[in-house]
Structure formats: structure tokens, C-alpha cells
Design a protein around this motif. Structure first.
Motif, PDB file in Angstrom:
ATOM      1  N   PRO A  64       0.951  -1.181   0.069  1.00 42.93           N
ATOM      2  CA  PRO A  64      -0.365  -0.130  -0.340  1.00 42.93           C
ATOM      3  C   PRO A  64       1.124   1.188  -0.133  1.00 42.93           C
ATOM      4  O   PRO A  64       0.292   1.832  -0.478  1.00 42.93           O
ATOM      5  CB  PRO A  64      -0.543  -0.191   1.231  1.00 42.93           C
ATOM      6  CG  PRO A  64      -0.654  -1.607   1.067  1.00 42.93           C
ATOM      7  CD  PRO A  64       0.356  -2.282   1.112  1.00 42.93           C
ATOM      8  N   GLN A  72       1.882   1.619  -3.145  1.00 43.89           N
ATOM      9  CA  GLN A  72       1.468   1.824  -4.330  1.00 43.89           C
ATOM     10  C   GLN A  72       0.671   3.722  -4.248  1.00 43.89           C
ATOM     11  O   GLN A  72       0.252   4.044  -5.084  1.00 43.89           O
ATOM     12  CB  GLN A  72      -0.394   1.680  -3.870  1.00 43.89           C
ATOM     13  CG  GLN A  72      -0.106  -0.141  -3.954  1.00 43.89           C
ATOM     14  CD  GLN A  72      -1.480  -1.086  -3.832  1.00 43.89           C
ATOM     15  OE1 GLN A  72      -1.620  -1.206  -3.099  1.00 43.89           O
ATOM     16  NE2 GLN A  72      -0.957  -2.184  -4.919  1.00 43.89           N
ATOM     17  N   LYS A  73       0.815   3.979  -2.703  1.00 44.41           N
ATOM     18  CA  LYS A  73      -0.079   5.716  -2.806  1.00 44.41           C
ATOM     19  C   LYS A  73       1.906   6.150  -3.290  1.00 44.41           C
ATOM     20  O   LYS A  73       0.905   7.531  -3.291  1.00 44.41           O
ATOM     21  CB  LYS A  73       0.446   6.158  -0.705  1.00 44.41           C
ATOM     22  CG  LYS A  73       0.035   6.930  -0.508  1.00 44.41           C
ATOM     23  CD  LYS A  73       0.638   7.005   1.005  1.00 44.41           C
ATOM     24  CE  LYS A  73      -0.086   8.900   1.359  1.00 44.41           C
ATOM     25  NZ  LYS A  73      -0.318   8.735   2.833  1.00 44.41           N
ATOM     26  N   ARG A 106       0.789   7.022  -6.713  1.00 42.41           N
ATOM     27  CA  ARG A 106      -0.125   7.873  -7.378  1.00 42.41           C
ATOM     28  C   ARG A 106       0.094   9.709  -7.223  1.00 42.41           C
ATOM     29  O   ARG A 106      -0.703  10.473  -7.806  1.00 42.41           O
ATOM     30  CB  ARG A 106      -1.572   7.483  -6.697  1.00 42.41           C
ATOM     31  CG  ARG A 106      -2.002   6.469  -7.016  1.00 42.41           C
ATOM     32  CD  ARG A 106      -3.318   6.297  -6.021  1.00 42.41           C
ATOM     33  NE  ARG A 106      -3.602   6.107  -4.956  1.00 42.41           N
ATOM     34  CZ  ARG A 106      -3.378   5.333  -4.248  1.00 42.41           C
ATOM     35  NH1 ARG A 106      -3.072   3.961  -4.806  1.00 42.41           N
ATOM     36  NH2 ARG A 106      -3.617   5.261  -2.965  1.00 42.41           N
TER      37      ARG A 106
END
Length: 91
Positions: free
Chosen positions: A77, A80-81, A84
Motif C-alpha cells: 500500500p 501504491q500511494k 499515485r
């Protein structure tokens, strides 16, 4: 066998200009010429050793390495953050 804290002498030849540069750098670092050359030499050696392009995997560990390569990645996670986010120069 050497004791853990023993030292040995390493002799190198440098030009007068190189010595003057090393002495100036040592003075700016507030250290002796010997300590400056030792510290910078060890730092450079560590970088060279750690950045070498060849990785050797012992034969006994090869199957475990191949198994690890074949394992699908687990979601991360935090990564992934991070993926972005817009670069700071695009904000």
C-alpha cells in the motif's frame, strides 16, 4: 593473526599538487592528512564494492533464489500511494 584494532601502514605516492589538495581538504575537515586519506579511501572502496554489478549466489542457495523469483509480489500500500503522487515539479 591480527587483533581487531591493529593497524598497518599503507604507502602511496602522490604528486606535489595532489598532496597540496589533500592537505587542504584535510585542513578544511579539521583532521590529519593521514585520517582524511584513510577515511576517504575506505568510503570510496565501500562504494565500489557495494555497487559492483555482479552478484554471486552460492549453488546451495540457487533453488531458494529461483523460488523467491517465482513468487508473485505482495501488494504494498505505501508504494501504491507513492506511485499515485505527482512529482513536486508538477504541482
Amino acid at each position: 593473526m591480527d587483533q581487531p584494532n591493529t593497524t598497518t601502514v599503507l604507502s602511496v605516492r602522490v604528486s606535489r599538487e595532489e598532496r597540496a589538495m589533500l592537505e587542504a581538504a584535510a585542513e578544511q575537515s579539521r583532521t590529519s592528512l593521514s585520517e582524511f586519506v584513510r577515511r576517504k579511501s575506505v568510503e570510496a572502496a565501500e562504494i565500489d564494492v557495494l555497487s559492483r554489478g555482479i552478484v554471486t549466489i552460492p549453488a546451495k542457495d540457487w533453488e531458494a533464489f529461483e523460488s523467491w523469483l517465482a513468487t508473485p509480489p505482495e501488494p504494498n500500500p505505501a508504494l501504491q500511494k507513492l506511485a499515485r503522487l505527482k512529482p513536486t515539479w508538477d504541482r
